[in-house]
Structure formats: C-alpha cells, structure tokens
Design a protein around this motif. Structure first.
Motif, PDB file in Angstrom:
ATOM      1  N   PHE A  68      12.135   5.412 -25.911  1.00 48.82           N
ATOM      2  CA  PHE A  68      11.151   6.077 -26.868  1.00 48.82           C
ATOM      3  C   PHE A  68      11.584   5.139 -28.042  1.00 48.82           C
ATOM      4  CE2 PHE A  68       9.446   7.671 -31.237  1.00 48.82           C
ATOM      5  CZ  PHE A  68       8.439   8.133 -30.465  1.00 48.82           C
ATOM      6  N   LYS A  69       9.936   4.944 -28.891  1.00 50.30           N
ATOM      7  CA  LYS A  69      10.948   3.629 -29.625  1.00 50.30           C
ATOM      8  C   LYS A  69       9.529   4.195 -30.846  1.00 50.30           C
ATOM      9  CE  LYS A  69      12.355   0.639 -27.320  1.00 50.30           C
ATOM     10  NZ  LYS A  69      13.792   0.164 -27.314  1.00 50.30           N
ATOM     11  N   ALA A  70      10.782   4.519 -32.139  1.00 46.92           N
ATOM     12  CA  ALA A  70       9.989   5.038 -32.828  1.00 46.92           C
ATOM     13  C   ALA A  70       9.644   4.549 -34.252  1.00 46.92           C
ATOM     14  CB  ALA A  70      12.249   4.980 -33.760  1.00 46.92           C
ATOM     15  N   SER A  71       8.240   4.947 -35.222  1.00 44.99           N
ATOM     16  CA  SER A  71       7.919   4.382 -35.966  1.00 44.99           C
ATOM     17  C   SER A  71       8.223   4.434 -37.035  1.00 44.99           C
ATOM     18  CB  SER A  71       6.496   5.462 -35.358  1.00 44.99           C
ATOM     19  OG  SER A  71       5.773   5.149 -34.373  1.00 44.99           O
ATOM     20  N   ARG A  72       7.447   3.438 -37.861  1.00 40.90           N
ATOM     21  CA  ARG A  72       7.945   3.899 -39.093  1.00 40.90           C
ATOM     22  C   ARG A  72       6.631   3.066 -40.184  1.00 40.90           C
ATOM     23  NH1 ARG A  72      10.959  -1.856 -40.769  1.00 40.90           N
ATOM     24  NH2 ARG A  72       8.284  -2.542 -40.239  1.00 40.90           N
ATOM     25  N   VAL A  73       6.467   4.216 -41.096  1.00 39.83           N
ATOM     26  CA  VAL A  73       4.726   3.716 -42.582  1.00 39.83           C
ATOM     27  C   VAL A  73       5.640   3.272 -43.050  1.00 39.83           C
ATOM     28  CG1 VAL A  73       4.221   5.459 -44.027  1.00 39.83           C
ATOM     29  CG2 VAL A  73       4.574   6.506 -41.538  1.00 39.83           C
ATOM     30  N   THR A  74       4.607   2.253 -43.742  1.00 40.12           N
ATOM     31  CA  THR A  74       4.276   1.186 -44.526  1.00 40.12           C
ATOM     32  C   THR A  74       3.008   1.853 -45.952  1.00 40.12           C
ATOM     33  OG1 THR A  74       3.383  -0.173 -44.120  1.00 40.12           O
ATOM     34  CG2 THR A  74       5.552  -0.164 -43.928  1.00 40.12           C
ATOM     35  N   PHE A  75       3.142   1.934 -47.145  1.00 42.63           N
ATOM     36  CA  PHE A  75       2.074   2.626 -48.238  1.00 42.63           C
ATOM     37  C   PHE A  75       2.220   0.816 -48.800  1.00 42.63           C
ATOM     38  CE2 PHE A  75       4.531   6.307 -47.709  1.00 42.63           C
ATOM     39  CZ  PHE A  75       3.735   7.551 -46.980  1.00 42.63           C
ATOM     40  N   GLN A  76       0.712   0.912 -49.291  1.00 42.79           N
ATOM     41  CA  GLN A  76       0.156   0.324 -50.035  1.00 42.79           C
ATOM     42  C   GLN A  76      -0.209   0.429 -51.361  1.00 42.79           C
ATOM     43  OE1 GLN A  76      -2.406  -2.007 -47.313  1.00 42.79           O
ATOM     44  NE2 GLN A  76      -0.855  -3.719 -47.061  1.00 42.79           N
TER      45      GLN A  76
ATOM     46  N   ARG B  70      13.327 -13.096 -21.137  1.00 40.98           N
ATOM     47  CA  ARG B  70      13.492 -11.387 -20.335  1.00 40.98           C
ATOM     48  C   ARG B  70      15.055 -11.075 -20.162  1.00 40.98           C
ATOM     49  NH1 ARG B  70       8.351 -13.926 -18.731  1.00 40.98           N
ATOM     50  NH2 ARG B  70       9.413 -15.161 -17.526  1.00 40.98           N
ATOM     51  N   GLY B  71      15.162  -9.298 -20.615  1.00 39.94           N
ATOM     52  CA  GLY B  71      16.409  -8.999 -20.549  1.00 39.94           C
ATOM     53  C   GLY B  71      16.266  -8.392 -18.647  1.00 39.94           C
ATOM     54  N   VAL B  72      18.106  -8.394 -18.620  1.00 39.49           N
ATOM     55  CA  VAL B  72      18.238  -8.040 -17.509  1.00 39.49           C
ATOM     56  C   VAL B  72      18.390  -6.996 -17.149  1.00 39.49           C
ATOM     57  CG1 VAL B  72      20.978  -9.999 -17.578  1.00 39.49           C
ATOM     58  CG2 VAL B  72      21.136  -7.738 -18.552  1.00 39.49           C
ATOM     59  N   VAL B  73      18.943  -6.125 -15.351  1.00 38.09           N
ATOM     60  CA  VAL B  73      18.365  -4.970 -15.258  1.00 38.09           C
ATOM     61  C   VAL B  73      19.823  -4.119 -14.933  1.00 38.09           C
ATOM     62  CG1 VAL B  73      17.085  -3.436 -13.793  1.00 38.09           C
ATOM     63  CG2 VAL B  73      16.199  -5.211 -14.375  1.00 38.09           C
ATOM     64  N   GLN B  74      19.737  -3.135 -14.983  1.00 36.42           N
ATOM     65  CA  GLN B  74      20.701  -2.367 -15.451  1.00 36.42           C
ATOM     66  C   GLN B  74      20.778  -1.247 -14.255  1.00 36.42           C
ATOM     67  OE1 GLN B  74      23.872  -3.060 -16.166  1.00 36.42           O
ATOM     68  NE2 GLN B  74      23.462  -4.998 -18.087  1.00 36.42           N
ATOM     69  N   THR B  75      21.601  -0.984 -12.750  1.00 32.38           N
ATOM     70  CA  THR B  75      21.039   0.196 -12.582  1.00 32.38           C
ATOM     71  C   THR B  75      22.205   1.372 -13.147  1.00 32.38           C
ATOM     72  OG1 THR B  75      22.481  -0.636 -10.520  1.00 32.38           O
ATOM     73  CG2 THR B  75      20.461  -1.160 -10.542  1.00 32.38           C
ATOM     74  N   GLY B  76      20.752   2.892 -12.164  1.00 33.82           N
ATOM     75  CA  GLY B  76      21.580   3.325 -12.334  1.00 33.82           C
ATOM     76  C   GLY B  76      22.175   4.193 -14.140  1.00 33.82           C
ATOM     77  N   THR B  77      21.724   3.438 -14.618  1.00 32.99           N
ATOM     78  CA  THR B  77      21.433   3.841 -16.291  1.00 32.99           C
ATOM     79  C   THR B  77      20.201   4.175 -16.712  1.00 32.99           C
ATOM     80  OG1 THR B  77      21.050   1.699 -16.964  1.00 32.99           O
ATOM     81  CG2 THR B  77      23.389   2.628 -16.617  1.00 32.99           C
ATOM     82  N   LEU B  78      19.430   5.335 -17.618  1.00 36.81           N
ATOM     83  CA  LEU B  78      18.445   5.177 -18.351  1.00 36.81           C
ATOM     84  C   LEU B  78      18.852   4.529 -20.139  1.00 36.81           C
ATOM     85  CD1 LEU B  78      16.749   7.835 -17.123  1.00 36.81           C
ATOM     86  CD2 LEU B  78      15.984   5.625 -16.617  1.00 36.81           C
ATOM     87  N   GLU B  79      17.517   4.043 -20.482  1.00 40.31           N
ATOM     88  CA  GLU B  79      17.642   3.373 -21.493  1.00 40.31           C
ATOM     89  C   GLU B  79      16.899   5.076 -23.366  1.00 40.31           C
ATOM     90  OE1 GLU B  79      15.606   0.402 -25.520  1.00 40.31           O
ATOM     91  OE2 GLU B  79      15.043   0.353 -23.155  1.00 40.31           O
ATOM     92  N   ALA B  80      17.558   5.249 -23.663  1.00 36.61           N
ATOM     93  CA  ALA B  80      18.003   6.499 -24.246  1.00 36.61           C
ATOM     94  C   ALA B  80      16.792   6.071 -25.864  1.00 36.61           C
ATOM     95  CB  ALA B  80      19.008   6.664 -25.552  1.00 36.61           C
ATOM     96  N   SER B  81      16.315   6.907 -26.428  1.00 38.00           N
ATOM     97  CA  SER B  81      15.105   6.719 -27.664  1.00 38.00           C
ATOM     98  C   SER B  81      15.994   5.961 -28.530  1.00 38.00           C
ATOM     99  CB  SER B  81      14.941   7.894 -27.626  1.00 38.00           C
ATOM    100  OG  SER B  81      14.219   8.398 -29.093  1.00 38.00           O
ATOM    101  N   ASN B  82      15.435   5.183 -29.392  1.00 34.30           N
ATOM    102  CA  ASN B  82      16.515   3.982 -30.363  1.00 34.30           C
ATOM    103  C   ASN B  82      15.696   5.064 -31.970  1.00 34.30           C
ATOM    104  OD1 ASN B  82      12.997   3.809 -30.693  1.00 34.30           O
ATOM    105  ND2 ASN B  82      14.449   1.516 -31.562  1.00 34.30           N
ATOM    106  N   VAL B  83      15.532   6.464 -31.676  1.00 34.66           N
ATOM    107  CA  VAL B  83      15.176   7.520 -32.610  1.00 34.66           C
ATOM    108  C   VAL B  83      16.557   7.400 -33.359  1.00 34.66           C
ATOM    109  CG1 VAL B  83      14.755   9.394 -34.105  1.00 34.66           C
ATOM    110  CG2 VAL B  83      13.003   8.756 -32.578  1.00 34.66           C
TER     111      VAL B  83
END
Length: 420
Positions: free
Chosen positions: A34-42, A369-382
C-alpha cells in the motif's frame, strides 16, 4: 462577520477530508504494497478591502489589504516511496526492489500493482489468487529465447510438461594433474554422457604422464555393447595429448583446450555415432594431488517440470526432474514518468491517468525499473508515527475551526442583543 463563519466551515470541511485520508492510511498499515496518501491545503481567493499603491509625491507605497475567504483541499498526493521487504519464504511471492509495477490483466485490460502475492492457478497460470488477474510477461520459445519487444502474454508455469532428451555435445573439466607424477603414471576419472535418447553412458578417461616434459596422453574407454563381460573399447581423441606451461602450469596445447571424442557404436537404439567435445582449459598441472571433476555438460535425459525459480531480472527458469534448467518465461515490469499520477482502482491495483503518462514496459533491472526479489513481499509504506501526528493536527484544526464558528455565533448574538 459572515466571512468568518464561511471560512470556518471551509476549515471544518477540509479537516474532515484530512482525517478521512489519515484514517485510510492507518487502516491500510498492513496492506501489501500500500502507498500512503498526503493531503495539501490551499487558501481561497481573498476579498480585497484596499488596493496597493506605489510611492508618489513624498509618500511611500501602500500594501494591499485583503481578507481571506477560507481554505480548500489542494490535493491528495500518492506517496510512492519503497515499502520495506518482508521475507515469506513462499516461492510465488514477489517484491520489487526499486521502481516499477507488475502488470496484471483480466483478459481485456491491464492493471498495475506492487502487490506480488501471486500463486499458480489450476491451469498453470501465474495469477493473483485474490483477484484472479493474470501476471503478464513473455513466454520463451522452444529454444529458450524470449522476445521482450513482442506483445505481453499471460505467464504460465506448466508443471508436468516434458522436455526431450538432449545428447551431450560439450562438457567442461576442471582440476589438477600432479606435476610430480612419474613417467607412465596414470590418473583416471569417469564422466557420464547422454545419447540422443537420453541413455547414460559411462566414459573412463585415463591421463598417462608422457616422457615428454609437461605432457599427458589422454585415452577414453567405454562399453560399446552393454555387456559387462566384454572389455571396454578405447577411443583415442585427436589430438591425443595435453601439454602444460612449465612456469604457469596452465594448459597450452590444444590452444582452445578442447579434445574431441566419438563413440562409434552404442548399446540400444540411439543414433550413432555420439560425438562430443571435452574442454580441458580449466585443468592445470601443479605439484599436488591429482583431482579432476566434470563441472558442466549440455546433455541430459528426458524430464518433467517439477519446480521453477525467478532471477532478479525477472527470468523464470524451469527446473526439471532430470536436473536440467531452462528459461520458460520473463516477468514484465512497467514504470511511469509520473507514478504519483496513477489512479487507485482498489484491490491494490493502479490504472494510468493523463497525469501519469503511458506505461513504459520492459524487463526488470532495465530502463530504471527495479529488480525482482522472490520469497518476499513489500509492506505498506505508511508511517504510523506520522499518521498519528497528522490525526492530532486534523483533530485540532477541526476543533479550532469549530471554535471560530462558536465565537462568531456569540458575536452575532451580542449584536442582536444590542436592540434589547
């Protein structure tokens, strides 16, 4: 007075949206990739009370006087930073170290994801078991070649498929022949070669120290009729000698290190003769124990696909029951000029937008482009610490805006009470 009410209302509305975004981030703290979101105000366009003027006739300039009309939501940005990689040990779990997205398809449309929790479907396809979407890439042809410029296809791991036997045409030897061996001394080793039908044949190699300096005579013996009671038949290669440098111990003759052998007759129905080369360029002559081993050969019997492995560049290698490895496919990755412009489609999927640009597709570890890692998962960046801080900011911003409404209401009440 009414301006303060409307400004405060805009603050309430925007901070509610801020809290919604923070709540979604926290809810997805354990969502894969998951990729986090960020709010900006004006701020909103201000109402001008007095205009600005330039210096004139001894007076200085006058700054403009404006009253703001509140604030609005400027944007909700996708934070596409890398999440940490977590080991799962599952062969079909993939993670991307660096930029890029896996490409998955429902058969009519491509989607893009960082979620590499894949599995093998009942039909042998590489799929996301949560959505049924197929992982896209390129399949190898019969020779193992892959055309990464061709159209994408759904990847398959065809367990149980067979590969035909391949006769031995080249093998490589490594090791050492003892430089202190007396003339006439013999060093023996055995190797296994395969004919066109995959039948194994044992070949005994004898290295006899020649009277000439740093020279060894090579003779091969094999069973030509399959009868253990009959003597082995000798096959003398051409050239029949190995010569070594008296200073470096390296092989000097033959120059390319290759001796050619031909087994004229074979027990069984395989095609005859069986011709193959042995590369001795990795053999040395130094003082010490004689020891020779076969490091590789290109022949193997028939076999079936029993497992697979994925390299960092996304190539899928099939592992067969006969020990052979063959490239069977290639995972494709896509990157974007502006990945932050992608649109969320749910289920950890993204779709391109006018802001993201079109996908740039290619193999991993190429074109940024990045490299592929097997046997792993990417966690949320929150970042939970940041999100809890943002929650306090949203709460206090909402609370402050509500206090402005309360204060404005009190002032209006006092104004109404003046006539009493």
């Amino acid at each position: 007075m009414m301006r303060s009410l409307f400004s405060a209302i805009s603050g309430l509305r925007s901070h509610m949206a801020f809290m919604d975004v923070v709540g979604n981030n926290i809810a997805n703290v354990n969502t894969v990739a998951f990729k986090a979101s960020r709010v900006t105000f004006q701020d909103i366009l201000a109402q001008q009370i007095r205009g600005a003027s330039s210096p004139q006739q001894g007076r200085g300039g006058v700054n403009p006087a404006q009253i703001g009309l509140g604030m609005t939501l400027g944007g909700i940005d996708n934070i596409m930073t890398q999440g940490s990689l977590q080991s799962t040990g599952k062969l079909t779990d993939f993670a991307i170290q660096g930029d890029g997205f896996f490409i998955v398809s429902d058969g009519s449309r491509n989607y893009y994801t960082r979620d590499g929790a894949f599995d093998i479907g009942v039909d042998g396809g590489l799929i996301n078991p949560s959505t049924g979407l197929r992982v896209m890439g390129w399949m190898a042809d019969a020779s193992g070649a892959i055309d990464t410029e061709g159209p994408l296809v759904a990847l398959e791991i065809p367990f149980g498929t067979r590969i035909s036997a391949q006769p031995t045409t080249l093998m490589t030897m490594a090791g050492n022949l003892n430089a202190g061996t007396a003339t006439g001394g013999i060093v023996t080793t055995t190797v296994t070669v395969y004919d066109a039908l995959g039948n194994p044949h044992t070949v005994r190699l004898e290295f006899e120290k020649d009277a000439g300096p740093n020279t060894w005579n090579v003779t091969a013996y094999y069973d030509d009729d399959g009868d253990p009671n009959t003597p082995l038949v000798s096959v003398t290669p051409t050239p029949a000698q190995l010569e070594f440098d008296d200073t470096t111990g390296e092989l000097t003759n033959p120059p390319d290190g290759i001796l050619s052998f031909s087994l004229a007759t074979l027990p069984g129905d395989a095609a005859e003769p069986l011709d193959f080369d042995i590369d001795f360029s990795g053999v040395t002559q130094f003082a010490g124990q004689s020891q020779l081993t076969m490091t590789s050969q290109d022949g193997f019997p028939a076999g079936t696909l029993v497992s697979f492995a994925v390299g960092s560049s996304g190539e899928i290698s099939g592992i067969y029951s006969n020990g052979a490895n063959r490239i069977i496919g290639q995972i494709a990755l896509a990157n974007f000029v502006n990945p932050g412009g992608l649109q969320r489609s749910g289920q950890n999927l993204w779709t391109p937008s006018a802001a993201s640009g079109d996908p740039i597709i290619g193999p991993p570890n190429t074109g940024g482009r990045g490299v592929v890692q097997t046997g792993t998962l990417e966690a949320s960046n929150v970042d939970l610490a940041q999100q809890f801080t943002n929650m306090i900011l949203a709460q206090r911003g909402f609370q402050a805006s509500s206090r402005v409404i309360t204060a404005s209401d009190q002032i209006l009440q006092d104004l109404v009470n003046i006539i009493r």
